[in-house]
Scaffold this active site. Structure first.
Site, PDB file in Angstrom:
ATOM      1  N   GLU A   1      -5.554  -4.631 -40.871  1.00  0.00           N
ATOM      2  CA  GLU A   1      -5.969  -3.792 -39.729  1.00  0.00           C
ATOM      3  C   GLU A   1      -6.596  -2.491 -40.229  1.00  0.00           C
ATOM      4  O   GLU A   1      -7.495  -1.936 -39.596  1.00  0.00           O
ATOM      5  CB  GLU A   1      -4.780  -3.467 -38.811  1.00  0.00           C
ATOM      6  CG  GLU A   1      -3.979  -4.646 -38.315  1.00  0.00           C
ATOM      7  CD  GLU A   1      -4.798  -5.624 -37.493  1.00  0.00           C
ATOM      8  OE1 GLU A   1      -5.866  -5.261 -37.010  1.00  0.00           O
ATOM      9  OE2 GLU A   1      -4.341  -6.783 -37.355  1.00  0.00           O
TER      10      GLU A   1
ATOM     11  N   TRP B   1     -15.249  -2.917 -28.187  1.00  0.00           N
ATOM     12  CA  TRP B   1     -15.974  -3.272 -26.953  1.00  0.00           C
ATOM     13  C   TRP B   1     -17.148  -4.204 -27.244  1.00  0.00           C
ATOM     14  O   TRP B   1     -17.349  -5.198 -26.547  1.00  0.00           O
ATOM     15  CB  TRP B   1     -16.442  -2.007 -26.209  1.00  0.00           C
ATOM     16  CG  TRP B   1     -15.362  -1.567 -25.283  1.00  0.00           C
ATOM     17  CD1 TRP B   1     -14.398  -0.630 -25.521  1.00  0.00           C
ATOM     18  CD2 TRP B   1     -15.063  -2.130 -23.999  1.00  0.00           C
ATOM     19  NE1 TRP B   1     -13.530  -0.560 -24.464  1.00  0.00           N
ATOM     20  CE2 TRP B   1     -13.919  -1.462 -23.516  1.00  0.00           C
ATOM     21  CE3 TRP B   1     -15.645  -3.115 -23.207  1.00  0.00           C
ATOM     22  CZ2 TRP B   1     -13.349  -1.757 -22.274  1.00  0.00           C
ATOM     23  CZ3 TRP B   1     -15.088  -3.419 -21.975  1.00  0.00           C
ATOM     24  CH2 TRP B   1     -13.953  -2.749 -21.518  1.00  0.00           C
TER      25      TRP B   1
ATOM     26  N   TRP C   1     -26.757  -6.686 -16.528  1.00  0.00           N
ATOM     27  CA  TRP C   1     -25.360  -6.587 -16.116  1.00  0.00           C
ATOM     28  C   TRP C   1     -25.267  -6.402 -14.605  1.00  0.00           C
ATOM     29  O   TRP C   1     -26.200  -5.862 -13.985  1.00  0.00           O
ATOM     30  CB  TRP C   1     -24.684  -5.408 -16.825  1.00  0.00           C
ATOM     31  CG  TRP C   1     -24.723  -5.490 -18.317  1.00  0.00           C
ATOM     32  CD1 TRP C   1     -25.562  -4.821 -19.152  1.00  0.00           C
ATOM     33  CD2 TRP C   1     -23.891  -6.309 -19.166  1.00  0.00           C
ATOM     34  NE1 TRP C   1     -25.308  -5.162 -20.469  1.00  0.00           N
ATOM     35  CE2 TRP C   1     -24.278  -6.071 -20.506  1.00  0.00           C
ATOM     36  CE3 TRP C   1     -22.853  -7.215 -18.928  1.00  0.00           C
ATOM     37  CZ2 TRP C   1     -23.674  -6.700 -21.597  1.00  0.00           C
ATOM     38  CZ3 TRP C   1     -22.249  -7.832 -20.013  1.00  0.00           C
ATOM     39  CH2 TRP C   1     -22.661  -7.582 -21.326  1.00  0.00           C
TER      40      TRP C   1
ATOM     41  N   TRP D   1     -20.605  -3.333 -21.016  1.00  0.00           N
ATOM     42  CA  TRP D   1     -19.551  -2.878 -21.935  1.00  0.00           C
ATOM     43  C   TRP D   1     -19.533  -1.365 -22.092  1.00  0.00           C
ATOM     44  O   TRP D   1     -18.491  -0.770 -22.368  1.00  0.00           O
ATOM     45  CB  TRP D   1     -19.714  -3.536 -23.319  1.00  0.00           C
ATOM     46  CG  TRP D   1     -21.055  -3.309 -23.970  1.00  0.00           C
ATOM     47  CD1 TRP D   1     -22.157  -4.101 -23.849  1.00  0.00           C
ATOM     48  CD2 TRP D   1     -21.436  -2.231 -24.828  1.00  0.00           C
ATOM     49  NE1 TRP D   1     -23.212  -3.584 -24.572  1.00  0.00           N
ATOM     50  CE2 TRP D   1     -22.789  -2.435 -25.188  1.00  0.00           C
ATOM     51  CE3 TRP D   1     -20.786  -1.109 -25.331  1.00  0.00           C
ATOM     52  CZ2 TRP D   1     -23.499  -1.561 -26.015  1.00  0.00           C
ATOM     53  CZ3 TRP D   1     -21.489  -0.232 -26.157  1.00  0.00           C
ATOM     54  CH2 TRP D   1     -22.828  -0.465 -26.485  1.00  0.00           C
TER      55      TRP D   1
ATOM     56  N   TRP E   1     -10.010  -3.305 -40.890  1.00  0.00           N
ATOM     57  CA  TRP E   1     -10.817  -3.327 -39.650  1.00  0.00           C
ATOM     58  C   TRP E   1     -11.300  -1.916 -39.311  1.00  0.00           C
ATOM     59  O   TRP E   1     -12.444  -1.705 -38.928  1.00  0.00           O
ATOM     60  CB  TRP E   1      -9.983  -3.845 -38.466  1.00  0.00           C
ATOM     61  CG  TRP E   1     -10.063  -5.319 -38.229  1.00  0.00           C
ATOM     62  CD1 TRP E   1      -9.075  -6.224 -38.456  1.00  0.00           C
ATOM     63  CD2 TRP E   1     -11.179  -6.054 -37.688  1.00  0.00           C
ATOM     64  NE1 TRP E   1      -9.515  -7.478 -38.092  1.00  0.00           N
ATOM     65  CE2 TRP E   1     -10.793  -7.403 -37.614  1.00  0.00           C
ATOM     66  CE3 TRP E   1     -12.457  -5.701 -37.252  1.00  0.00           C
ATOM     67  CZ2 TRP E   1     -11.641  -8.405 -37.138  1.00  0.00           C
ATOM     68  CZ3 TRP E   1     -13.306  -6.696 -36.778  1.00  0.00           C
ATOM     69  CH2 TRP E   1     -12.899  -8.027 -36.719  1.00  0.00           C
TER      70      TRP E   1
ATOM     71  N   ASN F   1      -3.340  -3.921 -28.516  1.00  0.00           N
ATOM     72  CA  ASN F   1      -4.615  -4.493 -28.971  1.00  0.00           C
ATOM     73  C   ASN F   1      -4.976  -5.805 -28.288  1.00  0.00           C
ATOM     74  O   ASN F   1      -6.118  -6.005 -27.878  1.00  0.00           O
ATOM     75  CB  ASN F   1      -4.580  -4.699 -30.489  1.00  0.00           C
ATOM     76  CG  ASN F   1      -5.869  -5.303 -30.997  1.00  0.00           C
ATOM     77  OD1 ASN F   1      -6.947  -4.731 -30.814  1.00  0.00           O
ATOM     78  ND2 ASN F   1      -5.788  -6.481 -31.604  1.00  0.00           N
TER      79      ASN F   1
HETATM   80  P1  FAD Z   1      -1.505  -1.606 -35.508  1.00  0.00           P
HETATM   81  O1  FAD Z   1      -1.614  -3.032 -35.129  1.00  0.00           O
HETATM   82  O2  FAD Z   1      -0.223  -1.114 -35.993  1.00  0.00           O
HETATM   83  O3  FAD Z   1      -2.647  -1.346 -36.617  1.00  0.00           O
HETATM   84  C1  FAD Z   1      -2.578  -0.227 -37.511  1.00  0.00           C
HETATM   85  C2  FAD Z   1      -3.854   0.569 -37.426  1.00  0.00           C
HETATM   86  O4  FAD Z   1      -4.971  -0.210 -37.826  1.00  0.00           O
HETATM   87  C3  FAD Z   1      -4.192   1.066 -36.031  1.00  0.00           C
HETATM   88  O5  FAD Z   1      -3.468   2.218 -35.712  1.00  0.00           O
HETATM   89  C4  FAD Z   1      -5.687   1.296 -36.149  1.00  0.00           C
HETATM   90  O6  FAD Z   1      -5.972   2.524 -36.765  1.00  0.00           O
HETATM   91  C5  FAD Z   1      -6.116   0.169 -37.072  1.00  0.00           C
HETATM   92  N1  FAD Z   1      -6.568  -0.986 -36.282  1.00  0.00           N
HETATM   93  C6  FAD Z   1      -5.817  -1.988 -35.794  1.00  0.00           C
HETATM   94  N2  FAD Z   1      -6.593  -2.894 -35.171  1.00  0.00           N
HETATM   95  C7  FAD Z   1      -7.849  -2.445 -35.252  1.00  0.00           C
HETATM   96  C8  FAD Z   1      -9.101  -2.930 -34.792  1.00  0.00           C
HETATM   97  N3  FAD Z   1      -9.215  -4.081 -34.135  1.00  0.00           N
HETATM   98  N4  FAD Z   1     -10.199  -2.187 -35.033  1.00  0.00           N
HETATM   99  C9  FAD Z   1     -10.127  -1.030 -35.714  1.00  0.00           C
HETATM  100  N5  FAD Z   1      -8.966  -0.516 -36.186  1.00  0.00           N
HETATM  101  C10 FAD Z   1      -7.845  -1.219 -35.957  1.00  0.00           C
HETATM  102  N6  FAD Z   1      -8.484   1.548 -31.960  1.00  0.00           N
HETATM  103  C11 FAD Z   1      -8.501   2.892 -32.043  1.00  0.00           C
HETATM  104  O7  FAD Z   1      -7.895   3.458 -32.965  1.00  0.00           O
HETATM  105  N7  FAD Z   1      -9.180   3.648 -31.124  1.00  0.00           N
HETATM  106  C12 FAD Z   1      -9.869   3.080 -30.086  1.00  0.00           C
HETATM  107  O8  FAD Z   1     -10.491   3.799 -29.295  1.00  0.00           O
HETATM  108  C13 FAD Z   1      -9.836   1.674 -29.961  1.00  0.00           C
HETATM  109  N8  FAD Z   1     -10.451   1.054 -28.926  1.00  0.00           N
HETATM  110  C14 FAD Z   1     -10.441  -0.320 -28.856  1.00  0.00           C
HETATM  111  C15 FAD Z   1     -11.125  -0.958 -27.789  1.00  0.00           C
HETATM  112  C16 FAD Z   1     -11.151  -2.343 -27.715  1.00  0.00           C
HETATM  113  C17 FAD Z   1     -11.895  -3.009 -26.579  1.00  0.00           C
HETATM  114  C18 FAD Z   1     -10.477  -3.118 -28.673  1.00  0.00           C
HETATM  115  C19 FAD Z   1     -10.490  -4.612 -28.589  1.00  0.00           C
HETATM  116  C20 FAD Z   1      -9.802  -2.506 -29.715  1.00  0.00           C
HETATM  117  C21 FAD Z   1      -9.774  -1.105 -29.824  1.00  0.00           C
HETATM  118  N9  FAD Z   1      -9.079  -0.446 -30.868  1.00  0.00           N
HETATM  119  C22 FAD Z   1      -9.121   0.918 -30.953  1.00  0.00           C
HETATM  120  C23 FAD Z   1      -8.411  -1.217 -31.937  1.00  0.00           C
HETATM  121  C24 FAD Z   1      -6.926  -1.519 -31.694  1.00  0.00           C
HETATM  122  O9  FAD Z   1      -6.743  -2.056 -30.434  1.00  0.00           O
HETATM  123  C25 FAD Z   1      -6.034  -0.306 -31.878  1.00  0.00           C
HETATM  124  O10 FAD Z   1      -6.323   0.337 -33.087  1.00  0.00           O
HETATM  125  C26 FAD Z   1      -4.552  -0.708 -31.892  1.00  0.00           C
HETATM  126  O11 FAD Z   1      -4.212  -1.352 -30.687  1.00  0.00           O
HETATM  127  C27 FAD Z   1      -3.690   0.511 -32.081  1.00  0.00           C
HETATM  128  O12 FAD Z   1      -2.332   0.176 -32.036  1.00  0.00           O
HETATM  129  P2  FAD Z   1      -1.409   0.307 -33.313  1.00  0.00           P
HETATM  130  O13 FAD Z   1      -1.564   1.641 -33.916  1.00  0.00           O
HETATM  131  O14 FAD Z   1      -0.062  -0.126 -32.898  1.00  0.00           O
HETATM  132  O15 FAD Z   1      -2.079  -0.777 -34.277  1.00  0.00           O
END
Ligand code: FAD
Length: 466
Positions: free
Chosen positions: A274, A382, A306, A359, A277, A341
């Site tokens: 993650e 998005w 859209w 989007w 990512w 997520n």
């Molecule tokens: P964990 O699962 O514990 O992951 C640890 C860290 O990894 C997160 O805190 C984050 O920094 C990073 N991470 C995890 N998944 C992703 C991912 N898919 N993409 C990029 N980084 C990731 N994340 C944001 O930080 N800010 C946003 O504005 C944001 N908007 C999103 C919008 C959409 C439509 C989607 C599908 C995803 C988005 N995410 C965003 C990614 C992800 O959903 C969140 O980072 C995650 O839910 C945060 O929860 P956590 O800290 O418990 O994540």
């Protein structure tokens, strides 16, 4: 000669490249933070994020004060004005070197260019650092020296970079002088509404405690639990990471240490993926600046027509679409400033594929509510969901929210929490209350037919190819 550290998206004293470099000079160090309410509004920052940032700027001020570094707050309406404020500050305080960590949004880059130009003119040296990602932005490239546009090969290269480079952390710098009295920024700028209750504790120490706790309790079973919104199976570290209270490198190194101590390898490796990512999307933002100007990563998708947002968009925003998992998710976002997520993907796909709403509108709405709103990841998520972005999977992969709900919230526990109107339905019907019987509690019928709308969306994407 005084060194100035300009803090922006890196609100921490540990593992901070700019702060470390400034403190190495063996000279007095000052710090500043510029509050830019109008610019934050233009970038759709949520009240929750503004509060989080100001809380953490104040906490940073306390940490810096212990190191003998005063942090001054300035207020500028926009980025343009912040350049002038910084110039005045440098003149007044006889600053000769300014240090900051780079940011990659287009407006941030323009601001930093203007700062360099302005400060060069008055003989102040500008020192920039690539500190936002584990591998410095721009270093993970294909063998042809091109940026990656698909995550899996990027992550492979990223992992081998980590294995070869063995990145280390910058420790908290030693004090540069006697402790000083910390300064604080009081209140919230008037243009922001009241935020929801704070999601996480304030401060770098709290962030590290949460990181450790998560790795101990759930790092190992992350792979199994991360998709279940009713369980605290993810770290909820995103507000800290989005605002630089924690660095991705700190998270990666902590997870690898846990792996070294015999923690569940698969779960921890999935979690560090993650962090990859996050770095991937920051690199996309860096290499493709058009995405921060509301443009699609896949230019051909700009031709999609859209639907007009109207009532369906309002129903989606308020969590009244008649699709329980979507509504529960949107209400979680509205009430807490955070969304799981799996649910971000479900709600984003529902908006862009089933309602066929642009989007960009969803992206802006998320940003206006999220405490962890972060341009690179929000835009990336998005565009991935809307099939206009970097997703390697084809546009016809459209989640069915009801099926997702059965799979990831099997007992409807999450739905029951946020959609109490239908809490009494059994475990089967709670996912599709419209399927047989009367819908209780005034809960709406679905605003769209899931199967038909899926077909229509696919045909609109197909038409782009002809
Ligand atoms: P964990 O699962 O514990 O992951 C640890 C860290 O990894 C997160 O805190 C984050 O920094 C990073 N991470 C995890 N998944 C992703 C991912 N898919 N993409 C990029 N980084 C990731 N994340 C944001 O930080 N800010 C946003 O504005 C944001 N908007 C999103 C919008 C959409 C439509 C989607 C599908 C995803 C988005 N995410 C965003 C990614 C992800 O959903 C969140 O980072 C995650 O839910 C945060 O929860 P956590 O800290 O418990 O994540």
């Amino acid at each position: 000669m005084t060194q100035l550290v300009w803090f922006r998206n890196d609100l921490r004293v540990a593992d901070n490249a700019a702060l470390t470099a400034a403190c190495k000079q063996q000279q007095p160090v000052q710090a500043c933070f510029i509050v830019t309410p109008a610019q934050w509004q233009e970038h759709d920052w949520s009240p929750a994020r503004v509060q989080f940032v100001l809380d953490h700027a104040n906490a940073l001020s306390e940490e810096l004060a212990k190191l003998g570094i005063p942090l001054s707050f300035m207020t500028a309406t926009t980025f343009a004005e912040s350049v002038e404020k910084l110039e005045k500050f440098c003149r007044r305080e006889s600053i000769r070197h300014v240090h900051f960590n780079e940011e990659y949004g287009v407006n941030e880059r323009r601001r930093d260019k203007a700062v360099k130009h302005t400060l060069d003119d008055i003989g102040v040296a500008v020192n920039k650092y690539r500190d936002q990602t584990v591998a410095p932005v721009g270093t993970i490239l294909t063998q042809q020296g091109e940026p990656y546009s698909v995550f899996t090969p990027f992550s492979r290269r990223w992992r081998s970079w980590v294995d070869e480079a063995q990145p280390t952390l910058f420790p908290v710098p030693k004090p540069v002088g006697e402790p000083v009295k910390p300064l604080y920024y009081e209140g919230l700028p008037k243009c922001f509404d009241n935020p929801p209750p704070r999601l996480v504790e304030t401060g770098e120490d709290a962030a590290h405690q949460q990181l450790e706790q998560f790795l101990d309790d759930h790092g190992g079973d992350y792979k199994d639990l991360r998709d279940l919104p009713s369980v605290d199976g993810t770290s909820q570290l995103s507000p800290y990471l989005a605002n630089g209270v924690l660095s991705g490198k700190q998270c990666l190194i902590a997870a690898r240490q846990q792996q070294g101590m015999g923690g569940n390898q698969e779960g921890l490796a999935t979690w560090t993926n993650e962090i990859a990512w996050r770095d991937f999307y920051i690199n996309i933002l860096y290499h493709y600046p058009r995405i921060s100007m509301h443009r699609a990563f896949k230019p051909e998708t700009e031709a999609l027509q859209w639907n007009t947002p109207g009532e369906n968009f309002e129903a989606w925003k308020s969590g009244n679409t008649g699709i329980p998992i979507v509504d529960a998710a949107m209400r979680q976002l509205n009430q807490t400033g955070w969304m799981h997520n799996r649910l971000r993907m479900i709600t984003a796909m529902f908006l862009t594929k089933n309602l066929f709403i642009d989007w960009r509108l969803g992206e802006a709405y998320f940003m206006s509510k999220l405490v962890d709103g972060f341009l690179a990841s929000n835009n990336g998520g998005w565009q991935w969901s809307a099939s206009t972005g970097t997703d390697a999977a084809p546009y016809f992969r459209v989640f069915n929210p009801a099926t997702q709900s059965e799979r990831f919230d099997p007992d409807g526990e999450f739905i029951r929490k946020y959609v109490p109107e239908i809490a009494k339905l059994d475990n089967k019907r709670i996912h599709q209350p419209w399927a047989g019987g009367v819908i209780p509690g005034g809960y709406p019928r679905p605003i769209v037919d899931l199967k038909e709308s899926r077909k229509e969306a696919i045909s609109k994407f197909q038409a782009l190819k002809n």
